[in-house]
Design an enzyme around this catalytic site. Structure first.
Site, PDB file in Angstrom:
ATOM      1  N   LYS A 241      58.746  39.109  40.611  1.00 29.80           N
ATOM      2  CA  LYS A 241      58.591  40.185  41.604  1.00 29.80           C
ATOM      3  C   LYS A 241      59.378  39.746  42.834  1.00 29.80           C
ATOM      4  O   LYS A 241      58.961  38.849  43.554  1.00 29.80           O
ATOM      5  CB  LYS A 241      57.123  40.391  41.942  1.00 29.80           C
ATOM      6  CG  LYS A 241      56.877  41.575  42.855  1.00 29.80           C
ATOM      7  CD  LYS A 241      55.389  41.809  43.020  1.00 29.80           C
ATOM      8  CE  LYS A 241      55.090  43.060  43.819  1.00 29.80           C
ATOM      9  NZ  LYS A 241      55.634  43.039  45.151  1.00 29.80           N
ATOM     10  N   PHE A 328      67.051  45.847  37.667  1.00 27.01           N
ATOM     11  CA  PHE A 328      66.058  45.662  36.610  1.00 27.01           C
ATOM     12  C   PHE A 328      65.891  46.900  35.751  1.00 27.01           C
ATOM     13  O   PHE A 328      65.115  46.892  34.810  1.00 27.01           O
ATOM     14  CB  PHE A 328      64.718  45.147  37.132  1.00 27.01           C
ATOM     15  CG  PHE A 328      64.156  45.833  38.358  1.00 27.01           C
ATOM     16  CD1 PHE A 328      63.670  47.115  38.287  1.00 27.01           C
ATOM     17  CD2 PHE A 328      64.118  45.163  39.566  1.00 27.01           C
ATOM     18  CE1 PHE A 328      63.144  47.732  39.404  1.00 27.01           C
ATOM     19  CE2 PHE A 328      63.584  45.778  40.695  1.00 27.01           C
ATOM     20  CZ  PHE A 328      63.100  47.070  40.613  1.00 27.01           C
TER      21      PHE A 328
HETATM   22  P1  AMP Z   1      54.478  46.630  46.297  1.00 21.00           P
HETATM   23  O1  AMP Z   1      55.543  46.794  47.336  1.00 21.00           O
HETATM   24  O2  AMP Z   1      53.567  45.488  46.567  1.00 21.00           O
HETATM   25  O3  AMP Z   1      53.777  47.931  45.974  1.00 21.00           O
HETATM   26  O4  AMP Z   1      55.204  46.200  44.931  1.00 21.00           O
HETATM   27  C1  AMP Z   1      56.132  47.022  44.294  1.00 21.00           C
HETATM   28  C2  AMP Z   1      57.538  46.597  44.644  1.00 21.00           C
HETATM   29  O5  AMP Z   1      57.907  45.398  43.986  1.00 21.00           O
HETATM   30  C3  AMP Z   1      58.586  47.537  44.192  1.00 21.00           C
HETATM   31  O6  AMP Z   1      58.733  48.638  45.027  1.00 21.00           O
HETATM   32  C4  AMP Z   1      59.848  46.678  44.195  1.00 21.00           C
HETATM   33  O7  AMP Z   1      60.460  46.738  45.465  1.00 21.00           O
HETATM   34  C5  AMP Z   1      59.331  45.299  44.020  1.00 21.00           C
HETATM   35  N1  AMP Z   1      59.830  44.599  42.846  1.00 21.00           N
HETATM   36  C6  AMP Z   1      60.202  43.312  42.913  1.00 21.00           C
HETATM   37  N2  AMP Z   1      60.594  42.857  41.727  1.00 21.00           N
HETATM   38  C7  AMP Z   1      60.484  43.890  40.862  1.00 21.00           C
HETATM   39  C8  AMP Z   1      60.739  44.020  39.459  1.00 21.00           C
HETATM   40  N3  AMP Z   1      61.182  43.007  38.740  1.00 21.00           N
HETATM   41  N4  AMP Z   1      60.500  45.233  38.896  1.00 21.00           N
HETATM   42  C9  AMP Z   1      60.029  46.265  39.632  1.00 21.00           C
HETATM   43  N5  AMP Z   1      59.772  46.197  40.955  1.00 21.00           N
HETATM   44  C10 AMP Z   1      59.994  45.013  41.566  1.00 21.00           C
END
Ligand code: AMP
Length: 584
Positions: A241, A328
């Site tokens: 992530k 990705f």
């Molecule tokens: P959050 O911001 O905590 O809701 O987490 C979701 C976010 O993780 C997404 O909007 C992306 O910006 C991020 N993200 C980071 N790595 C990935 C990945 N490998 N696949 C999808 N999203 C990712």
């Protein structure tokens, strides 16, 4: 517009989804095409279509000034009314009903006139010009119509109408299969257009348009490996992530655009990625993350922060904070052209656009194949002269396997992981079950700033102390804490200006502000507390960063806080158990 507002009122007045759908379907079925487009767009809770880049840019202070002036009410009247309902549209209606004579409800503006006024407010430059157009519109509206004009304009419809319900109503109104309506909505990013296609029996003509952002697929939070395997398994894919900026990359011939999670065009902030993408030999759409990257290493988000919001960065900052695009997902792809285009020549651009045949949408294709096709693109990597990388991906087949992957990720201090179902499609705008995000080792919460205060000491004179809230089950904001540190001086200065313009009312040092700014808050532990409305308090809260990519609706909920609270209790228990085991 009055008819539309009455319909919205009836939809808000029932909790039964079947009743909401049939009310909407009956209303939409008889509208002529031009009104249908606007009515459906407004029902999606927006002044413009989702994929439309325009933003009205009307702040609380301007709305309050216009409303109080029209009603000849004192300056704080709107703030006081807002306190009754925490709903700006309702507050506007309440204040406007104080007018001695209200306009005739049925002589108010039509849907088209409201849409024209929205467009005029958007193009007007500066608060004074915007306010004049807005005042003209509101002058013609009775309180009920004004309530909904303001709700649409601020994107806060709140009538209990999920997008899925609106699509079901469109399907019912024109007797079309729901999956076809959903698909058209997904790829056009335009509810109004979808309604027209449904009405005219042309849903199959819906086309994905390059250079019009699709909504992003989001992940749901997950607890542990067992839960993940039972929801997505047995085989799951695990990706790092990344802590950067989510971005959708569109390429059509030499034209390249990057869109942020809130669908804004951020191309000008990352010219080196745009330039690198011009040389790619295909048209299509990538989903990924922009990261700061140098000497083979990803740099922390803090470093990338220096590039945020900065258009046309100069050579020095580009060299200091180099960026790459980690892809990705592949959402659409056209045929590969023989040679890469030369982005600097307009003639080459025209040729490339002409060659570009329709792109193939891959949203319903399983991730397994999307990833294979993404890998086949052989995106040029930063080892050479490229600016692209692919997400790091491993596969896990069992709870033990997944636990091992988690352990390894933690060992290399990765904050979190994304777990994906290789069979899943890409669902724009949905927090679907196809992607799960593993809770971070160190929890953070995305909270909405509801109040600000002038700081002390060196922060005297700027609004640096933030009171923030999470959303509880009935949609209201409940305060959970207050934080003083975390943002840079430049960010605090910019936010001070913003909060001054978006103050709802002032109570001594404290300003209640328009609840739209989201901040990510780190903390040590969650405690039960009667000090805040949420019933919880955070110990040592600090602002990690402003989440300009998130809106108030994306903020964390009280339910998440309660879950984290329980988790952290278990964590403590686990330590005791481990210590007890050691003692035995
Ligand atoms: P959050 O911001 O905590 O809701 O987490 C979701 C976010 O993780 C997404 O909007 C992306 O910006 C991020 N993200 C980071 N790595 C990935 C990945 N490998 N696949 C999808 N999203 C990712």
């Amino acid at each position: 517009m009055r008819g539309w507002s009455e319909l919205a009122e009836r939809v808000a007045g029932t909790t039964r989804t079947s009743e909401k759908t049939s009310l909407l379907a009956r209303y939409l079925a008889v509208l002529p095409a031009d009104e249908l487009r606007l009515a459906a767009t407004f029902l999606a809770g927006r002044p413009f279509a989702e994929a439309d880049q325009r933003a009205i840019g009307l702040g609380w202070a301007t709305i309050a000034a216009v409303v109080c002036h029209l009603a000849e009410a004192p300056a704080g009247a709107l703030g006081a009314a807002y306190d009754h309902s925490s709903d700006l549209g309702k507050a506007v209606a309440e204040v406007l009903s104080l007018r001695e004579c209200s306009p005739d409800p049925w002589l108010g503006p039509t849907l088209a006139e409201v849409a024209d006024a929205f467009a005029a407010i958007e193009v007007a430059s500066g608060p004074a010009a915007k306010s004049a157009v807005f005042a003209d519109l509101l002058k013609q509206c009775d309180p009920l119509t004004a309530k909904y004009v303001v709700k649409i304009l601020t994107g806060e419809l709140r009538i209990g109408l999920r997008e899925g319900l609106l699509e079901a109503a469109i399907a019912a109104a024109f007797e079309r299969p729901l999956p076809e309506v959903q698909w058209a909505g997904m790829i056009t990013g335009d509810t109004g257009e979808t309604a027209i296609l449904a009405k005219e029996g042309r849903l199959h003509e819906a086309r994905l348009r390059l250079l019009h952002p699709l909504k992003f697929m989001l992940a749901s939070p997950a607890e542990n490996a067992a839960e993940i395997i039972s929801r997505l398994g047995p085989t799951v894919w695990v990706e790092d992530k990344y802590d950067g900026i989510r971005a959708q990359l569109h390429r059509r011939g030499p034209t390249v655009r990057l869109y942020s999670r809130d669908l804004h065009d951020i191309s000008e902030q990352f010219p080196e990625i745009v330039e690198a993408a011009r040389d790619l030999p295909w048209d299509g759409i990538l989903d990924g993350e922009i990261l700061a990257f140098a000497n083979g290493h990803v740099l922390p988000f803090l470093t990338l922060q220096a590039r945020l919001g900065r258009k046309d960065p100069n050579a020095a900052i580009r060299a200091e904070v180099p960026v790459v695009y980690v892809a990705f997902d592949l959402l659409a792809i056209g045929p590969r052209s023989a040679a890469a285009t030369n982005g600097t020549s307009p003639a080459a651009g025209i040729a490339a656009t002409a060659v570009a045949t329709a792109v193939e949408p891959l949203l319903r294709v399983p991730l397994l194949q999307r990833r294979r096709r993404l890998e086949e693109l052989e995106l040029p990597s930063p080892d050479g002269s490229g600016r692209f990388a692919l997400s790091h991906l491993v596969s896990a087949d069992s709870v033990e396997d997944l636990d091992r992957v988690f352990g390894e990720a933690r060992a290399r201090r990765n904050e979190g992981l994304m777990v994906k179902d290789p069979q899943s499609g890409y669902s724009p705008g949905r927090r679907g079950q196809g992607w799960l995000k593993m809770k971070r080792a160190l929890a953070t919460l995305d909270c909405v700033v509801v109040g600000v205060e002038v700081g002390r000491g060196k922060r005297h004179g700027v609004l640096s102390d933030y009171t923030f809230a999470v959303r509880n089950s009935d949609g209201r904001l409940a305060t959970i804490g207050k934080a003083y540190t975390g943002l840079t001086d430049a960010e605090i200065a910019a936010m001070t200006r913003w909060f001054e313009e978006h103050t709802i009312r002032q109570l001594g040092r404290f300003r209640q502000v328009e609840p739209t700014v989201v901040v990510e808050i780190a903390f040590d532990i969650i405690q039960r507390s009667s000090r805040h409305q949420s019933g919880f308090a955070l110990r040592f809260p600090r602002i990690v960063r402003l989440r300009t990519d998130k809106s108030e609706a994306d903020a964390d909920t009280l339910e998440t806080v309660e879950r984290l609270y329980r988790d952290l209790q278990f964590g403590a228990e686990y330590l005791v158990t481990a210590a007890a085991k050691r003692a035995r």
